[in-house]
Write a protein that holds these residues in place. Structure first.
Motif, PDB file in Angstrom:
ATOM      1  N   ARG A  62      37.856 -86.198 -63.137  1.00 15.63           N
ATOM      2  CA  ARG A  62      37.871 -85.962 -61.698  1.00 15.63           C
ATOM      3  C   ARG A  62      39.201 -85.384 -61.217  1.00 15.63           C
ATOM      4  O   ARG A  62      39.222 -84.413 -60.459  1.00 15.63           O
ATOM      5  N   MET A  63      40.290 -86.000 -61.658  1.00 16.58           N
ATOM      6  CA  MET A  63      41.584 -85.576 -61.130  1.00 16.58           C
ATOM      7  C   MET A  63      42.014 -84.230 -61.701  1.00 16.58           C
ATOM      8  O   MET A  63      42.688 -83.457 -61.031  1.00 16.58           O
ATOM      9  N   GLU A  83      36.763 -90.868 -66.911  1.00 18.42           N
ATOM     10  CA  GLU A  83      36.217 -90.488 -65.604  1.00 18.42           C
ATOM     11  C   GLU A  83      37.341 -90.031 -64.669  1.00 18.42           C
ATOM     12  O   GLU A  83      37.218 -89.015 -63.983  1.00 18.42           O
ATOM     13  N   THR A  84      38.434 -90.788 -64.679  1.00 13.46           N
ATOM     14  CA  THR A  84      39.563 -90.433 -63.814  1.00 13.46           C
ATOM     15  C   THR A  84      40.141 -89.086 -64.227  1.00 13.46           C
ATOM     16  O   THR A  84      40.429 -88.234 -63.375  1.00 13.46           O
ATOM     17  N   ASN A 140      34.232 -71.915 -58.745  1.00 14.04           N
ATOM     18  CA  ASN A 140      33.746 -73.293 -58.730  1.00 14.04           C
ATOM     19  C   ASN A 140      33.434 -73.753 -60.155  1.00 14.04           C
ATOM     20  O   ASN A 140      32.579 -73.174 -60.823  1.00 14.04           O
ATOM     21  N   ASN A 163      41.846 -77.192 -58.975  1.00 11.55           N
ATOM     22  CA  ASN A 163      41.331 -76.515 -57.782  1.00 11.55           C
ATOM     23  C   ASN A 163      42.245 -76.690 -56.575  1.00 11.55           C
ATOM     24  O   ASN A 163      41.794 -76.621 -55.429  1.00 11.55           O
ATOM     25  N   THR A 210      32.274 -76.748 -61.023  1.00 17.39           N
ATOM     26  CA  THR A 210      31.234 -77.780 -61.144  1.00 17.39           C
ATOM     27  C   THR A 210      29.819 -77.249 -60.922  1.00 17.39           C
ATOM     28  O   THR A 210      28.886 -77.700 -61.572  1.00 17.39           O
ATOM     29  N   ASP A 232      39.943 -81.832 -62.353  1.00 19.20           N
ATOM     30  CA  ASP A 232      39.178 -80.887 -61.536  1.00 19.20           C
ATOM     31  C   ASP A 232      39.883 -80.651 -60.203  1.00 19.20           C
ATOM     32  O   ASP A 232      40.009 -79.513 -59.737  1.00 19.20           O
ATOM     33  N   LEU A 233      40.359 -81.741 -59.628  1.00 15.55           N
ATOM     34  CA  LEU A 233      41.026 -81.635 -58.325  1.00 15.55           C
ATOM     35  C   LEU A 233      42.334 -80.844 -58.458  1.00 15.55           C
ATOM     36  O   LEU A 233      42.633 -79.984 -57.627  1.00 15.55           O
TER      37      LEU A 233
END
Lengths: 537, 310
Positions: A473-474, A469-470, A316, A480, A318, A476-477
């Motif tokens: 986030r993306m 920000e995008t 993980n 993972n 985060t 990270d996605l």
């Protein structure tokens, strides 16, 4: 009132009083001393004409105990006390303002209520330079520091005092002005547990493939219970989006910058440090030419290698507490910034030896776009102090403001070597940025890392806040397994398009000049392979 | 002629004029406050949605540019999808679970125990919503939280998840916050509705042999349609507007897997400083809520309205 009611009433009061007494927090000698240290220079005095609110950040705030280990800080409180003794009409109020929270900062700045001196990453400041929220440092930097002895660096120009002028000049905003003073320096490194390395039978890596091999060996290591006890490397979400992206980007793009660095040579002072650096306007222009999207094979390669690297890290990204994982020897390596050194030095329960190395370079074995040049610098300015519009609240004009003169004077005092050493070298966390003040020996490896070339661009924070920000986030996605590489590239490309449009609305780049520069570099690009098709037209 | 009694007073023209003006004067304070703090900001938001506008920066007229950008924003459809899912889920659970609990309480014979259960189910209201979200985030869904630890204790370690960080479980985990959704004011509203059913109706149902589940569906639910309508409307409005839960639990992540339009509006306004763009999102949400409310009024009739029509 009958006796029964009186009894109930009195009982309640007694229970409340006893409960309060029992729950009262015990007095903490250390904490009180720390608080007193912070308060001492801030006590109200008669005859004070200027009150300067100074938000130094947690790194130097008196009373703070870094990482919760060791003694509370007091260096800055001593320096402030000395200054107030020297200038009885000035009161320096040390404040803890959440300036890292953008919502707070913006509301304070727009209302002219922010502390006069704050500690914000200068890239955040760049977003707001057209709003006159910050005072330019140009004049201050070109003036002598009155607290430096004649003949010593800084006695003619403050600039001359700066140990890393290249890095410090790299903080110039895109409008070529300076909005901060780089108080200290910071750099990242990979901390590793020598005991685990010995047990597994590995050594510091020579290149990125060697690094991956070491990580795999640590991952596969099995203890006597049949468990795999070690996470090869501990990483956070920000580590990947900020540091890792910039390093890997540079590995693939540094060799083609002669063909795409469109503002090379336009600003000799910034070029000292930011040679080959791609700033907002250039990124926007290059986007129009097909870079940083699905047609750009290098762009895909950056994220493919990042994905591969991520497989060696904690599950993980985060919610992990990497410090705990590293000091409890669950993680063999931890990619962190130089302040972590202090933690390792003062943690008395630490039961292992540790070392530091820098991210090793990619070779052709990693990618055909790699050329083996060393990984670049991603650190640089650590604590950056800005002067806000509150400092000119007396006249509204930086040229005539007496208040601003006093704020500047205090910063000169803070940067005088005899004062500076008390603050920055109180703990081994940040590297000094003043000539004549030595770097603490445990931080020497980071001092060496800082001598490398700087990144080809910084993707987080500097380009567009929404894009940042995008991306965060993306990425990270994607890392993972939430989306595929193609989906990720589409998201980033779409977001980048919008960011470019937004930048054009805010400050239209000089497209004609960029096009001229682009055209002049066509011969260089013609020799380069695998650029987007538009780059060859 | 001067008025002589209270009836005559109202016939006096001057008095009527002053009385009317007085009433308007008293209302004026409320109207002014409403105008300044509600209607003007809304009008301002409508206007600013047509501008590229940053806090502290210059405004630049872009017409419908912000709307066009929003319709091209890759977060648009996912975020509306998430909002639709969460709102539908909330509608389902808030129309059912509290009603069942209210019926159960209402069915308890002794008033003393009914009172006890009413208090029991109302007490959770005093816990602030933010605290509830933090409890779920930190104690239940955490890596070493109640849920994962319970699964480990049951020997189902392979079922453990980063509930809020895993893209496949994040949205449903957010929806399940507050489970079993029975500790709220909805129970009280339904209970009041059930208490308002006339005894004659209950007795007639009993005589006709309409009891238990059948009575619940055939008598109770139609009789509490007003309450259901109210809860439905509040849930839909809350679902479309609300974002604080997502902000606390996941910040809209991982990726944009739990982002809702309200949260994206918040980020654009206060984190990215894109006020004009945020205003455009706000205007679209306003239009959506307004439309849903009109539909609700038009097509979902309460028991009283049905009776009036009949």
């Amino acid at each position: 009132m009958n006796a029964r009611k009186i009894f109930k009433f009195v009982s309640l009061i007694v229970i409340l009083a006893v409960g309060t007494w029992l729950l009262w927090p015990p007095s903490d000698e250390g904490e009180t001393a720390g608080a007193a240290a912070a308060e001492a220079p801030g006590g109200p005095r008669a005859g004070v004409k200027y009150t300067i609110r100074f938000s130094p950040g947690n790194s130097y705030l008196p009373g703070m105990t870094p990482d919760g280990i060791g003694s509370p800080l007091k260096g800055l409180a001593d320096v402030v006390a000395d200054y107030e003794k020297l200038h009885p009409d000035t009161h320096i109020e040390l404040v803890t303002a959440p300036v890292g929270v953008r919502e707070y900062l913006v509301t304070q700045l727009i209302s002219g209520m922010a502390p006069e001196i704050i500690n914000v990453n200068v890239e955040d400041v760049w977003q707001d330079i057209q709003k006159n929220w910050y005072v330019k440092f140009n004049k201050l930097l070109d003036s002598p520091n009155p607290y430096v002895k004649p003949g010593e660096p800084g006695s003619v120009r403050w600039w001359d005092q700066i140990k890393y002028p290249g890095i410090s000049r790299g903080t110039a905003a895109p409008d070529r002005n300076y909005y901060c003073i780089c108080y200290d320096m910071v750099e990242t490194g990979i901390y590793y547990n020598k005991n685990i390395f010995r047990k597994v039978g590995v050594e510091e890596p020579k290149d990125f493939e060697d690094f991956m091999r070491i990580c795999q060996k640590i991952k596969d290591y099995t203890n006597e219970k049949g468990e795999h006890p070690y996470t090869p490397i501990l990483l956070g979400q920000w580590t990947m989006a900020d540091w890792c992206l910039d390093l890997f980007f540079d590995q693939f793009y540094a060799q083609i910058t002669p063909g795409i660095d469109l503002s090379a040579g336009q600003d000799p002072e910034r070029e000292l440090y930011l040679k080959h650096y791609l700033d907002w306007d250039e990124i926007s222009f290059l986007r129009k030419k097909g870079f940083f999207g699905k047609k750009d094979p290098r762009w895909r390669e950056v994220f493919k290698v990042m994905y591969r690297f991520r497989q060696m890290a904690n599950r993980n990204l985060t919610t992990i507490d990497p410090i705990r994982e590293f000091v409890t020897q669950s993680g063999a390596m931890y990619w962190a910034a130089s302040p972590f050194t202090y933690h390792l030095m003062v943690d008395k329960k630490l039961g292992f030896d540790w070392g530091i190395f820098y991210m090793p370079a990619f070779t052709q074995a990693t990618s055909k776009y790699a050329d083996g040049h060393p990984m670049c610098v991603i650190g640089g300015p650590g604590t950056q102090y800005e002067i806000t519009n509150s400092a000119i609240s007396d006249t509204g004009n930086p040229e005539t403001s007496e208040r601003l003169k006093r704020v500047g004077d205090f910063l000169y005092f803070l940067m005088a070597p005899q004062n500076y050493i008390k603050v920055v070298n109180e703990t081994p966390r940040y590297l000094t940025n003043i000539i004549g003040v030595p770097v603490q020996p445990p931080l020497q490896p980071f001092d060496d890392f800082l001598k490398r070339d700087y990144s080809s661009s910084k993707w987080m924070f500097t380009f567009d806040l929404k894009f940042s920000e995008t991306l965060l986030r993306m990425l990270d996605l994607y890392l993972n397994d939430g989306i595929t590489l193609d989906e990720f590239i589409w998201w980033i490309e779409t977001s980048l398009e919008q960011a470019c449009q937004n930048i054009e609305l805010r400050k239209p780049p000089d497209w004609a000049e960029l096009q001229r520069s682009w055209d002049s570099k066509a011969p260089a690009r013609a020799k380069m392979k695998d650029l987007p098709d538009e780059a060859y037209r | 002629m001067k008025p002589t009694d209270s009836t005559d007073i109202y016939r006096d023209r001057h008095y009527r004029l002053w009385f009317t003006l007085g009433c308007y004067g008293l209302l004026a304070a409320t109207v002014i406050l409403l105008t300044v703090f509600i209607y003007l900001p809304v009008a301002w938001a409508f206007t600013k949605s047509l501008y590229q506008f940053e806090i502290g920066g210059d405004s630049q007229f872009v017409g419908l540019g912000n709307y066009r950008e929003f319709f091209n924003d890759p977060t648009l459809w996912p975020s509306f999808g998430h909002m639709l899912f969460l709102t539908s889920f909330a509608v389902c659970v808030r129309l059912s679970m509290p009603l069942i609990v209210a019926k159960l309480i209402h069915s308890v014979r002794h008033e003393k125990w009914r009172y006890f259960y009413r208090i029991l189910f109302l007490v959770p209201i005093v816990v602030p919503g933010v605290a509830v979200q933090l409890i779920w985030q930190g104690l239940i869904y955490a890596d070493k939280g109640l849920l994962n630890e319970a699964l480990m204790a049951l020997g189902r370690g392979n079922w453990t998840h980063g509930w809020l960080s895993n893209p496949s479980t994040a949205l449903i985990s957010c929806a399940f916050v507050g489970f079993p959704w029975i500790g709220g004011f909805e129970v009280l509203i339904y209970y009041a509705g059930l208490s308002g059913i006339p005894d004659s109706v209950n007795e007639a149902a009993l005589l006709e042999g309409c009891v238990g589940i059948r009575k619940f569906f055939k008598i109770d639910i139609p009789m509490v349609l007003s309450q259901l309508k109210l809860i439905l409307m509040l849930t839909i409005i809350g679902g479309v507007q609300g974002f604080e839960g997502m902000l606390i639990l996941t910040k809209g992540g991982p990726g944009f897997e739990t982002t809702v339009p309200g949260l994206w509006m918040y980020y654009n306004a206060f984190s990215f400083q894109r006020m004009g763009y945020a205003c455009a999102i706000g205007v679209l949400l306003f239009v959506l809520i307004f439309g849903l409310t009109v539909l609700n009024f038009k097509y979902f009739k309460s028991s009283e309205e049905i009776q009036a029509i009949q």
